[in-house]
Design an enzyme around this catalytic site. Structure first.
Site, mmCIF file in Angstrom:
data_model
loop_
_atom_site.group_PDB
_atom_site.id
_atom_site.type_symbol
_atom_site.label_atom_id
_atom_site.label_comp_id
_atom_site.label_asym_id
_atom_site.label_seq_id
_atom_site.Cartn_x
_atom_site.Cartn_y
_atom_site.Cartn_z
ATOM 1 N N HIS A 59 0.852 -1.195 0.000
ATOM 2 C CA HIS A 59 0.000 0.000 0.000
ATOM 3 C C HIS A 59 0.886 1.242 0.000
ATOM 4 O O HIS A 59 0.882 2.020 0.952
ATOM 5 C CB HIS A 59 -0.921 0.003 1.217
ATOM 6 C CG HIS A 59 -1.810 -1.205 1.316
ATOM 7 N ND1 HIS A 59 -1.359 -2.450 1.712
ATOM 8 C CD2 HIS A 59 -3.138 -1.354 1.080
ATOM 9 C CE1 HIS A 59 -2.372 -3.313 1.710
ATOM 10 N NE2 HIS A 59 -3.454 -2.664 1.330
ATOM 11 N N HIS A 193 -14.863 -3.442 0.296
ATOM 12 C CA HIS A 193 -14.540 -2.194 0.985
ATOM 13 C C HIS A 193 -14.203 -1.077 0.016
ATOM 14 O O HIS A 193 -13.565 -1.281 -0.995
ATOM 15 C CB HIS A 193 -13.463 -2.345 2.053
ATOM 16 C CG HIS A 193 -12.075 -2.784 1.669
ATOM 17 N ND1 HIS A 193 -11.785 -3.953 1.019
ATOM 18 C CD2 HIS A 193 -10.871 -2.200 1.911
ATOM 19 C CE1 HIS A 193 -10.464 -4.086 0.888
ATOM 20 N NE2 HIS A 193 -9.883 -3.019 1.411
ATOM 21 N N GLU A 240 -8.982 -5.876 -4.362
ATOM 22 C CA GLU A 240 -7.946 -6.712 -3.730
ATOM 23 C C GLU A 240 -8.260 -8.206 -3.855
ATOM 24 O O GLU A 240 -7.370 -9.040 -3.785
ATOM 25 C CB GLU A 240 -7.787 -6.352 -2.247
ATOM 26 C CG GLU A 240 -7.136 -4.991 -2.034
ATOM 27 C CD GLU A 240 -6.921 -4.640 -0.551
ATOM 28 O OE1 GLU A 240 -6.139 -3.730 -0.299
ATOM 29 O OE2 GLU A 240 -7.543 -5.263 0.333
HETATM 30 C C1 DHB Z 1 -8.143 -0.666 5.209
HETATM 31 C C2 DHB Z 1 -6.988 -0.687 4.445
HETATM 32 C C3 DHB Z 1 -6.687 -1.787 3.683
HETATM 33 O O1 DHB Z 1 -5.550 -1.921 2.979
HETATM 34 C C4 DHB Z 1 -7.533 -2.840 3.627
HETATM 35 O O2 DHB Z 1 -7.235 -3.866 2.803
HETATM 36 C C5 DHB Z 1 -8.670 -2.834 4.389
HETATM 37 C C6 DHB Z 1 -8.979 -1.741 5.181
HETATM 38 C C7 DHB Z 1 -8.463 0.489 6.066
HETATM 39 O O3 DHB Z 1 -7.759 1.510 6.041
HETATM 40 O O4 DHB Z 1 -9.441 0.399 6.834
HETATM 41 FE FE FE Z 2 -5.441 -3.449 1.558
#
Ligand code: DHB
Ligand code: FE
Length: 283
Positions: A59, A193, A240
């Site tokens: 990330h 998400h 993802e």
């Molecule tokens: C969050 C970040 C991520 O990389 C992920 O896969 C899931 C959640 C987050 O910031 O909440």
């Molecule tokens: Fe992630």
């Protein structure tokens, strides 16, 4: 010869790592999350893999916008936890397997997959949070780990089908490694998400369940899902989940569903977890 015997798919939400590291695992919000991994911890402790191929995404911790490899294989002897802004997580350094990783790179590249070879890399929550969920807090991680970082941060990500085919190439690579090693492949990230914009917080339970069902069957429906469906149905970061297809592609067509866990909310996401064993594998 080495053998991939099972896959572990699991979300890698960074807040899970923060909850664990800050002693909040028994808080009412977090306890159900960690309880969901009691079975998995026992299962993997009994399975005792020699090597984990851990498919995850960076990330913008190891790679910023200057370098964005689609598939990057970690061939280093070790991978320190990354500093993601609050200092590195207090977890063990990941010990790699440079000889096997180099063999995989050779096999996969000669199989016409364009892998980037990485000889130095810090690993962020995408890799360390699944290890915490599966192993808790040991002094050292119990086996060698070969990281495979996939670009799902900057458009265009690889298609699910390409990920599936990479899984097949990884399997051929592992099975042509002469040492008898038990390998488990992790596919991390997801499930639904979206972290930003008007749709932030989007969760699509029905879609997530269909994805889990497909993987537990033959994976063919999941493999064909186009990029735009992930984004539309599961939010921008739901993409993802293509990494789960690398792990699924590396298994037999027929698998045994060993364990499934799905929990909402976990930070901004639906936490998903699925363990599959090859039908051809017996302990
Ligand atoms: C969050 C970040 C991520 O990389 C992920 O896969 C899931 C959640 C987050 O910031 O909440
Ligand atoms: Fe992630």
């Amino acid at each position: 010869m080495a053998n991939i015997v099972a896959s572990v798919n699991v979300s890698h939400v960074p807040a899970i790592g923060a909850a664990w590291d800050n002693g909040k695992k028994n808080d009412p919000y977090w306890q159900p999350v960690f309880d969901g991994f009691d079975f998995s911890k026992k299962w993997i402790a009994e399975l005792k893999p020699d090597v984990i191929i851990l498919v995850y995404n960076d990330h913008a911790s190891a790679f910023d916008a200057t370098i964005i490899p689609t598939f990057a294989l970690g061939c280093a002897p070790e991978f320190p936890p990354a500093d993601e802004g609050w200092g590195p997580r207090p977890v063990p350094t990941v010990i790699g397997h440079p000889v096997m990783a180099s063999h995989i790179a050779q096999s996969v590249i000669l199989d016409e997959f364009d892998l980037t070879i990485i000889n130095r890399m810090d690993v962020d929550h995408g890799l360390t949070v699944p290890l915490t969920l599966m192993f808790g807090q040991p002094a050292e991680w119990p086996c060698r780990i070969i990281p495979l970082a996939v670009n799902v941060v900057q458009f265009p990500p690889p298609t699910g089908n390409r990920c599936w085919n990479l899984g097949k190439a990884l399997r051929r690579a592992v099975e042509s490694y002469p040492e008898d090693l038990r390998v488990v492949i992790f596919g991390t990230g997801g499930m639904s998400h979206q972290l930003q914009g008007p749709r932030a917080g989007l969760i699509n339970k029905e879609w997530d369940q269909q994805f889990l069902d497909s993987l537990a069957a033959d994976g063919q429906t999941a493999r064909a899902i186009p990029f735009i469906e992930y984004v539309r149905e599961t939010g921008s970061e739901g993409i993802e989940m293509v990494m789960w297809l690398i792990a699924r592609g590396a298994l037999d067509d027929k698998v045994r569903e060993v364990y499934r866990f799905y929990h909402v909310p976990c930070s901004n996401t639906a936490l998903g977890h699925l363990i599959l064993e090859n039908a051809s594998f017996s302990k």
